[in-house]
Design a protein around this motif. Structure first.
Motif, short mmCIF file in Angstrom:
data_model
loop_
_atom_site.label_atom_id
_atom_site.label_comp_id
_atom_site.label_asym_id
_atom_site.label_seq_id
_atom_site.Cartn_x
_atom_site.Cartn_y
_atom_site.Cartn_z
N ILE A 15 0.96 -5.80 -9.16
CA ILE A 15 1.94 -5.89 -10.05
C ILE A 15 2.28 -4.54 -10.74
N ARG A 16 1.66 -3.45 -10.18
CA ARG A 16 1.88 -2.05 -10.42
C ARG A 16 2.75 -1.41 -9.87
N THR A 17 4.04 -1.96 -9.42
CA THR A 17 5.15 -1.56 -9.07
C THR A 17 6.43 -1.90 -9.91
N GLN A 18 7.53 -1.53 -9.81
CA GLN A 18 8.55 -2.06 -10.45
C GLN A 18 9.72 -2.23 -9.29
N ASP A 54 -5.58 -6.87 -7.88
CA ASP A 54 -4.48 -5.77 -7.76
C ASP A 54 -4.96 -5.02 -6.80
N LEU A 55 -3.97 -4.65 -5.72
CA LEU A 55 -4.45 -3.96 -4.49
C LEU A 55 -4.75 -2.51 -4.84
N SER A 56 -4.25 -2.02 -6.09
CA SER A 56 -4.54 -0.47 -6.47
C SER A 56 -6.18 -0.50 -6.87
N GLU A 57 -6.87 -1.42 -7.44
CA GLU A 57 -8.07 -1.59 -7.66
C GLU A 57 -8.76 -1.42 -6.57
N LEU A 58 -8.41 -1.90 -5.40
CA LEU A 58 -9.28 -1.92 -3.92
C LEU A 58 -8.88 -0.52 -3.41
N SER A 95 0.91 -1.21 -0.12
CA SER A 95 -0.02 -0.10 -0.04
C SER A 95 0.78 1.22 0.10
N ARG A 96 1.94 1.21 0.75
CA ARG A 96 2.80 2.30 0.88
C ARG A 96 3.53 2.59 -0.71
N THR A 97 4.05 1.39 -1.09
CA THR A 97 4.67 1.74 -2.49
C THR A 97 3.70 2.32 -3.50
#
Length: 209
Positions: free
Chosen positions: A144-147, A164-168, A22-24
């Motif tokens: 998966i939206r990190t590198q 993906d956590l970003s969608e939540l 989440s922090r990333t």
């Protein structure tokens, strides 16, 4: 949806793993909203939160969060963290909660239709496989939206569903924070000078494994 068709769900959260992801991505998790999200969409049997605590500290920045979770609908599982110095002389803290999570997941599986795991740790792939053999669906939540990505490929492939956590994020965000870079091709991530209640983990776990 008819009441008899509502899935029996349990949520299992690797605290350090979720915090890192989440922090990333640049947000803080609102655990009250997270619980509400699953209660609105399923018959939530239980929500577990796992973390390791350093027993050598008089005060742990994690303690306020752990206490709040315990009073607000979560089953909190803690274990002693181990502190050591690595080959470069860097102080590190180690505290895997994989075994604790695996025991609880398998104990509860006979009473569930769906297991939701917040983690990207590849070591959990065999646990997911064991749950699926018992006829229970498994969703894994990481990003998966990190590198690089924060979920192991084999864990993502094994799960019945990957979210993906970003969608939540829009459903469980407490506040926006500055996105934190990951270790990898883009360079090392910065380390906090000290932990605070808003940033309870001393360092971001090395994920995935």
């Amino acid at each position: 949806m008819q009441p008899e068709r509502i899935e029996r769900v349990a949520v299992f959260i690797d605290g350090a793993n979720l915090y890192a992801a989440s922090r990333t991505l640049g947000f803080d998790v609102d655990y009250k909203n997270l619980l509400a999200y699953f209660r609105q969409r399923s018959y939530l049997i239980r929500a577990y939160y796992y973390t390791a605590l350093l027993e050598t500290e008089e005060y742990s920045p994690l303690r306020p969060l752990v206490d709040w979770l315990g009073y607000n609908g979560y089953s909190v599982v803690t274990k002693p963290a181990k502190e050591f110095t690595d080959a470069t002389g860097r102080r590190r803290v180690k505290g895997s909660v994989d075994i604790e999570m695996a025991v609880d997941v398998l104990d509860l599986t006979p009473h569930l239709d769906h297991v939701v795991i917040f983690s990207g740790d590849g070591d959990l792939r065999r646990l997911v496989e064991a749950v699926q053999r018992r006829g229970v669906r498994v969703t894994v939540i990481s990003t998966i939206r990190t590198q690089p990505a924060m979920i192991a490929d084999d864990l993502r492939r094994q799960a019945d569903a990957f979210l993906d956590l970003s969608e939540l994020a829009e459903h469980i965000t407490r506040r926006q924070v500055e996105p934190r870079p990951r270790t990898g091709p883009l360079g090392p991530r910065p380390m906090p000078v000290r932990a605070t209640p808003a940033e309870p983990f001393r360092e971001t776990p090395d994920l995935p494994e």
